[in-house]
Design an enzyme around this catalytic site. Structure first.
Site: not given
Length: 508
Positions: A141, A171, A243-245, A301, A304
């Protein structure tokens, strides 16, 4: 990049009253004297769990200075630039009820709406070097939609970065910079050995202030924050802010045990609940991205659902565990086996299935062609089946036959590739079970749909005033609008819990 927007001030703390402090010191001295005198207090055979280790002396708080000094050169600032294109669209309908049709005045005056002005947007996050050749791990992100990515090293030097690959389901993203010298890097550790209560350090670039180190502990493990189908986060209380991401989470030996990714915050600022992707997930995804730029995941495939207490009772199970097979996808890997709808899968390759997301994670970790042994319950009797795992199809491939603008027939070209919103797709994309509409798998860059602001991963729930649930319905609506000589087709688009109407120009 997370959504925090403000820095909370620290609460002023009152000093401890002198008389209270004095009583505390005296009481402590009396207690020590009793213990030292011997014979006054009986020694318990098993000390309480809260007992301090060495002779009742409190443990000194650790210093992280050596670790911080050692690892900081490998932590980087990631700056991104994105371009938002101009288009005739309206984004002012977020407060409208979900079932409200397109306003009549919008239809009447649409042709007079001004064009938006293209502009550049800048953002930033964190990342860290995982080898001396310039490979950098960050969050997907952070770089999603970026037209330019720049990495600023700890020494202040800036380098243009190439996106090697990214994976929206976990991510994570992998970048590469070119330098004429080996770079400082850190190693991925093993978060499975980390325990709740262990000290950790979060290093990154909060609010663009520059390299910062925050200490805390692991608060919990295995958190599911409903951000994707493979959620398995470490929860930490080290301060994580905007900003830490993408920055690393270190243990006290200086090994990376996670990637700081998200926070829970009712205020927009840090409240001591942060989430990090475990190092084992990072290691697997980065290896795949580095090899060929994408992540290959296993696929059975099947569709559930969780086994509830009521379902367990109705199926004659002793406890609510495992997953119930709701459907077997025709042509999928499981369709070649005896697995049926109504079977309850209790274990896979010897691992018990306790949680609804356990099975998708186990399957996703396998490569295409691997064999998986399943223990199932059918009609109250145990069975053992074996299935050959297939490769999970990408959304692009799912939608390859669903280019839903009909350009080949001389109809308007919107640049949309759509897919039906199946239960399996909901699970893989982390969408609510009640989500309705058509899934946007791909948007051609520079197309009318892209300029209107429609992004991959969105849902189209209405075209004009009519709800839609299949690519064919959108296709028919676009053809009808074109035949009626409309200048644009209005679509209701949903993304990240927000709904808005956009107008996509029709060009033959």
């Amino acid at each position: 990049m997370t959504s925090q927007t403000s820095i909370e001030s620290l609460e002023h703390r009152k000093p401890v009253p002198r008389h209270r402090l004095t009583k505390t010191v005296v009481a402590s001295a009396v207690a020590l004297a009793l213990v030292a005198g011997g014979g006054v207090m009986a020694r318990a055979e098993n000390p309480p769990v809260s007992a301090l280790p060495a002779a009742g002396q409190p443990m000194a708080l650790p210093s992280f200075a050596d670790v911080a000094e050692r690892v900081s050169p490998a932590v980087v600032n990631v700056k991104v630039t994105s371009e938002i294109g101009g288009s005739p669209m309206v984004r002012g309908f977020r407060g409208m009820p979900d079932n409200m049709p397109v306003p009549e005045f919008f239809k009447r005056y649409f042709g007079e709406l001004p064009q938006g002005t293209p502009h550049r947007v800048q953002g930033q996050g964190s990342g860290f070097l995982v080898d001396p050749d310039g490979y950098i791990v960050t969050n997907n992100h952070v770089i999603d939609g970026a037209t330019e990515v720049t990495v600023v090293l700890n020494d202040g030097s800036s380098h243009s970065a190439k996106i090697v690959g990214h994976d929206d389901k976990t991510d994570l993203a992998l970048l590469k910079i070119e330098t004429d010298r080996p770079l400082a890097y850190v190693e991925l550790g093993d978060s499975t050995k980390a325990r709740v209560g262990d000290w950790v350090l979060a290093v990154g670039n909060p609010f663009g202030l520059g390299g910062s180190v925050n200490a805390g502990i692991i608060s919990a493990r295995g958190r599911d924050i409903h951000s994707g189908p493979y959620d398995d986060y470490l929860q930490i209380d080290a301060a994580i802010n905007r900003g830490n991401s993408g920055g690393p989470l270190f243990d006290t030996s200086g090994r990376v045990i996670g990637v700081n990714t998200a926070i829970y915050s009712p205020t927009g600022g840090n409240v001591g609940i942060g989430f990090a992707i475990p190092a084992e997930t990072v290691s697997r995804v980065v290896a795949d991205l580095r090899a060929d730029g994408h992540v290959e995941r296993g696929w059975l495939g099947i569709r559930i659902q969780p086994v509830t207490e009521d379902l367990a009772a109705g199926l004659g199970l002793g406890a609510a565990r495992g997953v119930l097979v709701a459907d077997v996808v025709p042509g999928g890997p499981a369709s070649a086996t005896d697995l049926r709808a109504g079977d309850v899968i209790l274990s896979a390759n010897g691992e018990r299935i306790e949680n609804y997301k356990d099975l998708p994670r186990l399957v996703a970790d396998l490569k295409s062609g691997s064999r998986m042994r399943l223990e199932v319950i059918r009609d109250g009797k145990p069975r053992h089946l074996e299935v050959e795992v297939g490769a999970m199809p990408d959304e692009d491939r799912i939608a390859s036959a669903s280019r839903s603008d009909g350009q080949s027939e001389g109809n308007p070209h919107l640049g949309l590739y759509l897919a039906p919103l199946t239960p399996e797709l909901r699970m893989r994309r982390g969408l609510d079970a009640g989500s309705e509409g058509v899934f946007v798998a791909q948007v051609e860059p520079g197309s009318p749909a892209a300029e209107a602001g429609i992004e991959p991963g969105s849902l189209i729930s209405m075209v004009g005033a009519d709800p839609v649930s299949s690519p064919e319905q959108i296709q028919s609506a676009v053809r009808r609008a074109s035949a009626e000589k409309q200048r644009a087709v209005i679509m209701r688009v949903e993304r990240d819990g927000q709904a808005l109407f956009v107008a996509v120009p029709l060009s033959a």
